[in-house]
Design a protein around this motif. Structure first.
Motif, PDB file in Angstrom:
ATOM      1  N   UNK A   2       0.845  -1.143  -0.049  1.00  0.00           N
ATOM      2  CA  UNK A   2       0.083   0.077   0.017  1.00  0.00           C
ATOM      3  C   UNK A   2       0.832   1.260   0.034  1.00  0.00           C
ATOM      4  N   UNK A   3       1.788   1.248   0.835  1.00  0.00           N
ATOM      5  CA  UNK A   3       2.987   2.163   0.751  1.00  0.00           C
ATOM      6  C   UNK A   3       3.534   2.745  -0.415  1.00  0.00           C
ATOM      7  N   UNK A   4       3.916   1.634  -0.984  1.00  0.00           N
ATOM      8  CA  UNK A   4       4.508   1.802  -2.363  1.00  0.00           C
ATOM      9  C   UNK A   4       3.669   1.783  -3.573  1.00  0.00           C
ATOM     10  N   UNK A   5       2.514   1.588  -3.386  1.00  0.00           N
ATOM     11  CA  UNK A   5       1.594   1.677  -4.421  1.00  0.00           C
ATOM     12  C   UNK A   5       1.816   0.496  -5.494  1.00  0.00           C
ATOM     13  N   UNK A   6       2.556  -0.583  -5.031  1.00  0.00           N
ATOM     14  CA  UNK A   6       2.723  -1.695  -5.902  1.00  0.00           C
ATOM     15  C   UNK A   6       1.450  -2.576  -6.191  1.00  0.00           C
ATOM     16  N   UNK A   7       1.565  -3.181  -7.362  1.00  0.00           N
ATOM     17  CA  UNK A   7       0.488  -4.059  -7.693  1.00  0.00           C
ATOM     18  C   UNK A   7       0.948  -5.415  -7.465  1.00  0.00           C
ATOM     19  N   UNK A   8      -0.028  -6.321  -6.604  1.00  0.00           N
ATOM     20  CA  UNK A   8       0.516  -7.695  -6.312  1.00  0.00           C
ATOM     21  C   UNK A   8       0.933  -8.631  -7.425  1.00  0.00           C
ATOM     22  N   UNK A   9       0.189  -8.518  -8.560  1.00  0.00           N
ATOM     23  CA  UNK A   9       0.445  -9.273  -9.804  1.00  0.00           C
ATOM     24  C   UNK A   9       2.007  -8.974 -10.216  1.00  0.00           C
ATOM     25  N   UNK A  10       2.244  -7.714 -10.132  1.00  0.00           N
ATOM     26  CA  UNK A  10       3.435  -7.167 -10.836  1.00  0.00           C
ATOM     27  C   UNK A  10       4.551  -7.680  -9.933  1.00  0.00           C
ATOM     28  N   UNK A  11       4.434  -7.580  -8.765  1.00  0.00           N
ATOM     29  CA  UNK A  11       5.509  -8.122  -7.754  1.00  0.00           C
ATOM     30  C   UNK A  11       5.578  -9.657  -8.015  1.00  0.00           C
ATOM     31  N   UNK A  12       4.599 -10.302  -7.838  1.00  0.00           N
ATOM     32  CA  UNK A  12       4.539 -11.858  -8.222  1.00  0.00           C
ATOM     33  C   UNK A  12       5.369 -12.224  -9.538  1.00  0.00           C
TER      34      UNK A  12
END
Length: 245
Positions: A2-12
Motif C-alpha cells: 500500500x505504501x509503495x503503491x505496488x500491484x501484487x500481480x506485478x510483484x509476483x
C-alpha cells in the motif's frame, strides 16, 4: 504494498522471473522475523523503548502488537528518507500511531544519542535496537560510534545484519553481488563495511556485548527456507546478529 503503491500481480511476476532474487527476499524477511521475535521477548522482560535505526520503510510501528504495553518506538533515519516515508504514509492515508516518534539523524555526521534524548528517549532505561540493512553502508567509525552509544544504555540489546567479504560468497552470488554494488554506486550508495564472523564477535565484545548469537544464511535457510522453491544459493555470506549487553 500500500505504501509503495505496488500491484501484487506485478510483484509476483517479477519474483517468478528472477528466482535468484528469492535469496534477498528470504534474507530480508528472515532478519525482520528474527529481530521482531527478539523484540517481543525484550518487551516481555519489561523493555519499553524500541529504537529502529535506519528505519527506511520498516512497518513494525504500524503493526505493533505491544500497544497495550505502552512502548515507545523511535524511528531513526536520514532526514530526507524519513520525509519521503512520511509523505508516502500520508498519501496512503495510513495514520501515525501515538507510540511512534520520528528522529531524523545523519549517522555519519550527527550524534545519535543527542538526537534521541531530544526526542524523549530515556537513557537510564533499557532499550532494544533494531539495526537492519544499515551496517554494510556505514563506515567502521560510524558503526563503532553507534555501538558505543548502544553499550552506554544499560541492559541494551541489538539485532543487526552484516556481510562477509566477497570471497565468502559462491562464484555465482559473487557475480550478482558485484552487479548490485555497481548499481548502488550509480545512485550514490556504496557498501563501506564487510566483516568476517570473528571480527564481528570481537567488535561486539570490545563494546561489552556478551550474549552474541550470529545466524548465518545457511541457518536461516534451514529455519525459514523450506517453503522457498528451487533455492540453491551456494554460500551466501550474509548474517544476522542478536547481541545483548
Amino acid at each position: 504494498m500500500k505504501i509503495l503503491r505496488e500491484d501484487e500481480k506485478d510483484v509476483l511476476q517479477f519474483a517468478n522471473a528472477h528466482p535468484l532474487a528469492s535469496i534477498g527476499r528470504l534474507f530480508t524477511t528472515a532478519r525482520s522475523r528474527i529481530a521482531e521475535d527478539a523484540l517481543s521477548r525484550a518487551v516481555e522482560r519489561g523493555v519499553r523503548q524500541i529504537v529502529i535505526l535506519g528505519a527506511g520503510l520498516d512497518t513494525f510501528a504500524l503493526r505493533n502488537p505491544h500497544g497495550a504495553q505502552q512502548i515507545r518506538i523511535y524511528e531513526v533515519d536520514h532526514p530526507a528518507t524519513q520525509a519521503w516515508k512520511r509523505l508516502r504514509l500520508a498519501e496512503a492515508q495510513i495514520a501515525l500511531p501515538s507510540w511512534l516518534i520520528f528522529v531524523p539523524v545523519d549517522f555519519e555526521r550527527d550524534d545519535v544519542g543527542e538526537k534521541l534524548v531530544a526526542a524523549g528517549f530515556q537513557q537510564n532505561s533499557p532499550a532494544f535496537f533494531s539495526w537492519l540493512g544499515v551496517v554494510p553502508y556505514l563506515t567502521q567509525d560510524a558503526i563503532g560510534r553507534t555501538l558505543d552509544y548502544m553499550s552506554s544504555i544499560r541492559n541494551s540489546e541489538v539485532v543487526f545484519d552484516y556481510m562477509e567479504p566477497p570471497e565468502a560468497f559462491s562464484e555465482e552470488l559473487r557475480r550478482i553481488e558485484k552487479e548490485r554494488s555497481e548499481q548502488l554506486e550509480k545512485i550514490g550508495e556504496r557498501m563501506d563495511s564487510r566483516f568476517d564472523p570473528a571480527a564481528i564477535a570481537a567488535m561486539l565484545r570490545s563494546h561489552a556485548f556478551c550474549a552474541i548469537e550470529d545466524i548465518s544464511f545457511q541457518e536461516i535457510l534451514s529455519r525459514f527456507g523450506h517453503a522457498v522453491q528451487g533455492l540453491a544459493p551456494g554460500h551466501a555470506g550474509v548474517h544476522v546478529v542478536h547481541a545483548q549487553h
